[in-house]
Scaffold this motif. Structure first.
Motif, short mmCIF file in Angstrom:
data_model
loop_
_atom_site.label_atom_id
_atom_site.label_comp_id
_atom_site.label_asym_id
_atom_site.label_seq_id
_atom_site.Cartn_x
_atom_site.Cartn_y
_atom_site.Cartn_z
N SER A 189 31.15 54.18 34.51
CA SER A 189 29.70 54.25 34.71
C SER A 189 29.21 53.37 35.85
O SER A 189 28.09 53.56 36.34
CB SER A 189 28.99 53.84 33.41
OG SER A 189 29.46 52.58 32.97
N ALA A 190 30.02 52.43 36.30
CA ALA A 190 29.59 51.51 37.36
C ALA A 190 29.63 52.19 38.73
O ALA A 190 30.39 53.14 38.95
CB ALA A 190 30.48 50.27 37.38
N LEU A 191 28.83 51.67 39.64
CA LEU A 191 28.83 52.18 41.01
C LEU A 191 30.22 52.04 41.62
O LEU A 191 30.72 52.96 42.27
CB LEU A 191 27.80 51.42 41.84
CG LEU A 191 27.75 51.75 43.33
CD1 LEU A 191 27.40 53.22 43.56
CD2 LEU A 191 26.74 50.85 44.05
N HIS A 192 30.83 50.90 41.40
CA HIS A 192 32.21 50.66 41.86
C HIS A 192 33.05 50.35 40.62
O HIS A 192 33.14 49.18 40.21
CB HIS A 192 32.26 49.51 42.86
CG HIS A 192 31.43 49.74 44.09
ND1 HIS A 192 31.76 50.68 45.03
CD2 HIS A 192 30.26 49.15 44.51
CE1 HIS A 192 30.86 50.67 45.99
NE2 HIS A 192 29.95 49.77 45.70
N PRO A 193 33.65 51.36 40.00
CA PRO A 193 34.41 51.13 38.77
C PRO A 193 35.50 50.08 38.97
O PRO A 193 36.12 50.02 40.05
CB PRO A 193 35.00 52.51 38.48
CG PRO A 193 34.08 53.47 39.14
CD PRO A 193 33.62 52.78 40.38
N PRO A 194 35.73 49.25 37.95
CA PRO A 194 36.72 48.17 38.07
C PRO A 194 38.14 48.68 37.93
O PRO A 194 38.81 48.45 36.91
CB PRO A 194 36.32 47.23 36.92
CG PRO A 194 35.76 48.16 35.88
CD PRO A 194 35.04 49.24 36.64
N MET A 195 38.62 49.37 38.95
CA MET A 195 39.92 50.05 38.87
C MET A 195 41.08 49.10 38.61
O MET A 195 41.97 49.39 37.82
CB MET A 195 40.16 50.84 40.16
CG MET A 195 39.00 51.73 40.60
SD MET A 195 38.63 53.04 39.41
CE MET A 195 39.97 54.17 39.77
N VAL A 196 41.07 47.94 39.27
CA VAL A 196 42.17 46.99 39.10
C VAL A 196 42.17 46.44 37.68
O VAL A 196 43.22 46.34 37.03
CB VAL A 196 42.06 45.85 40.13
CG1 VAL A 196 43.11 44.78 39.85
CG2 VAL A 196 42.23 46.40 41.55
N LEU A 197 40.98 46.11 37.16
CA LEU A 197 40.88 45.59 35.80
C LEU A 197 41.33 46.65 34.79
O LEU A 197 42.07 46.34 33.85
CB LEU A 197 39.44 45.16 35.52
CG LEU A 197 39.12 44.69 34.10
CD1 LEU A 197 40.00 43.51 33.71
CD2 LEU A 197 37.64 44.33 33.98
N THR A 247 34.93 50.37 20.66
CA THR A 247 36.21 49.70 20.90
C THR A 247 35.92 48.34 21.51
O THR A 247 35.02 48.20 22.35
CB THR A 247 37.11 50.52 21.84
OG1 THR A 247 38.17 49.68 22.33
CG2 THR A 247 36.36 51.07 23.04
N ALA A 248 36.67 47.34 21.08
CA ALA A 248 36.51 46.00 21.64
C ALA A 248 36.88 45.95 23.12
O ALA A 248 36.58 44.97 23.80
CB ALA A 248 37.35 45.00 20.86
N THR A 249 37.49 47.01 23.63
CA THR A 249 37.75 47.10 25.06
C THR A 249 36.45 46.94 25.86
O THR A 249 36.44 46.37 26.95
CB THR A 249 38.42 48.44 25.40
OG1 THR A 249 39.59 48.61 24.60
CG2 THR A 249 38.79 48.52 26.87
N ALA A 250 35.35 47.45 25.30
CA ALA A 250 34.05 47.39 25.98
C ALA A 250 33.54 45.97 26.16
O ALA A 250 32.62 45.73 26.97
CB ALA A 250 33.01 48.21 25.22
N GLU A 251 34.10 45.01 25.42
CA GLU A 251 33.62 43.64 25.50
C GLU A 251 34.35 42.81 26.56
O GLU A 251 34.02 41.65 26.79
CB GLU A 251 33.72 42.98 24.13
CG GLU A 251 32.88 43.72 23.08
CD GLU A 251 32.71 42.94 21.79
OE1 GLU A 251 32.90 41.70 21.81
OE2 GLU A 251 32.40 43.57 20.78
N VAL A 252 35.33 43.41 27.22
CA VAL A 252 35.99 42.73 28.34
C VAL A 252 34.98 42.61 29.48
O VAL A 252 34.35 43.59 29.87
CB VAL A 252 37.23 43.50 28.80
CG1 VAL A 252 37.83 42.87 30.06
CG2 VAL A 252 38.26 43.57 27.68
N GLU A 253 34.81 41.44 30.01
CA GLU A 253 33.83 41.21 31.07
C GLU A 253 34.11 42.10 32.28
O GLU A 253 35.23 42.15 32.79
CB GLU A 253 33.85 39.74 31.50
CG GLU A 253 32.75 39.37 32.47
CD GLU A 253 31.36 39.49 31.87
OE1 GLU A 253 30.42 39.85 32.62
OE2 GLU A 253 31.22 39.25 30.65
#
Length: 396
Positions: free
Chosen positions: A207-215, A53-59
């Motif tokens: 998968s991140a140590l601190h998932p980007p919850m706000v994003l 999914t192109a969602t994965a390409e969001v920085e």
């Protein structure tokens, strides 16, 4: 996590993900549900679904690769490692990670211990897989669009993938362990869960140590706003708006598996919760109960114990709360277990990173480790094999 009644024996370190005392009937249910997975006379099938999914390409959205470009090929690299092991020189090397190592290493170790022959299906990948695989749609379909568009896939594509999944589910002749690799997939999982009306914001990590919850929440809110689906959208409309190809096939597979009656072991966390939610939403209440009784969710101890930012200290882990939310919405009782595999004091920093919150799960690692334990492999043996596999991987 504690039971109010005597619990059935589980392998060392394994736990069930229930924030409430277990009902008196549950020890028997757990024992019955695990019986086909303990039975070493029958090998289950292992199906790994790869999707993009192109969602994965969001920085900043995913740590399954340190850049958007590398995440386009994470699924291919993970599948090569699962299929061929750490001595194989892959066409698609594992992408660099901020920390840790691909969970496909754990999956390979466990599948080797079990003697499984994985079958891989590819959906919407940017490149054709360099290995034998099940093709469920033309390569030209490509990745799903970013969920924030509100138009992730066409309805025709969703219907076709759902139907293919149903065919697979109906045709099962043995128990099935279902795994996935979808970079960005926890965000599409959150999107479909919220689209189904579940209050899961703050309960879906990554998968991140601190998932980007706000994003994540911003993308989900934007996608659902643009889709303007109204109240109670069908699973098909929701998938077309904010889903990914994996979800369409997997949810259809679960619905189809009601006809075959084969046990299902779902490997993962929120992504498997999302496809289970989609399948349950597509069924009448009687079908929901039957499917819930047919399914076990298996995950890693790291994901099973994850406490996301914003949750009150001492509250049940995020995945437990996510499952409770789904149970309440669909009127079912779900069985979810963690494996006992840990990497405390591993001689490899990349493995010990799991203990600090990196990576956590993927490629069915938790379910495969759980299955290996159910068939007599100890956590210490799994850890030693993972360390030896990483030695070989680093020698490439």
């Amino acid at each position: 996590m504690a039971a109010s009644v005597p619990s059935p024996p589980l392998p060392v370190g394994c736990q069930w993900l229930s924030p409430l005392p277990l009902p008196a009937s549950w020890p028997q249910r757990i024992e019955s549900a695990l019986a086909p997975w303990r039975d070493s006379s029958q090998q289950p099938d292992l199906l790994l679904l790869l999707a993009a999914t192109a969602t994965a390409e969001v920085e900043g959205i995913s740590a399954a690769g340190s850049s958007a470009a590398s995440r386009r090929y994470t699924a291919l690299a993970d599948a090569e490692l699962l299929l061929y092991g750490p001595d194989h020189r892959p066409q698609w090397p594992l992408p660099p990670l901020p920390a840790g190592v691909s969970p496909a290493l754990i999956s390979w170790v466990a599948s080797q211990r079990l003697g499984l022959q994985p079958l891989v299906a590819a959906l919407g990948l940017a490149e054709p897989p360099p290995f034998v695989h099940l093709r469920l749609e033309p390569l030209s379909e490509g990745p799903a669009a970013c969920l924030s568009s509100g138009q992730a896939m066409t309805s025709t594509r969703v219907q076709r993938l759902w139907s293919r999944g149903m065919q697979i589910g109906r045709g099962l002749r043995r128990p099935l362990l279902l795994a996935e690799c979808v970079p960005g997939g926890t965000t599409t999982a959150q999107a479909v869960l919220q689209g189904l009306g579940l209050s899961v914001a703050g309960l879906v990590g990554g998968s991140a140590l601190h998932p980007p919850m706000v994003l994540k929440q911003r993308l989900v809110a934007e996608g659902l706003r643009r889709a303007d689906l109204g109240a109670a959208p069908t699973p098909g409309l929701l998938l077309a708006a904010v889903g990914d190809p994996f979800q369409a096939v997997a949810a259809g597979l679960l619905v189809g598996a009601l006809e075959s009656g084969q046990p299902l072991l779902l490997g993962g966390g929120s992504q498997m919760v999302a496809v289970l939610a989609l399948a349950l939403a597509a069924l009448p209440p009687s079908g929901r109960a039957a499917l819930a009784a047919q399914v076990v969710l298996g995950t890693t101890a790291w994901l099973g114990s994850e406490q996301l930012e914003g949750l009150q200290p001492g509250s049940p882990p995020a995945l437990s709360r996510l499952l409770t939310c789904l149970e309440g919405a669909m009127g079912v009782e779900l069985l979810a277990l963690t494996s006992g595999l840990r990497f405390v004091a591993s001689r490899h920093q990349a493995l010990e990173d799991y203990e600090h919150g990196h990576v956590k799960e993927g490629v069915g690692a938790g379910a495969l480790a759980l299955l290996a334990q159910l068939r007599g492999v100890s956590p210490a043996e799994l850890q030693e094999s993972c360390e030896e596999g990483l030695d070989r991987l680093q020698r490439q």
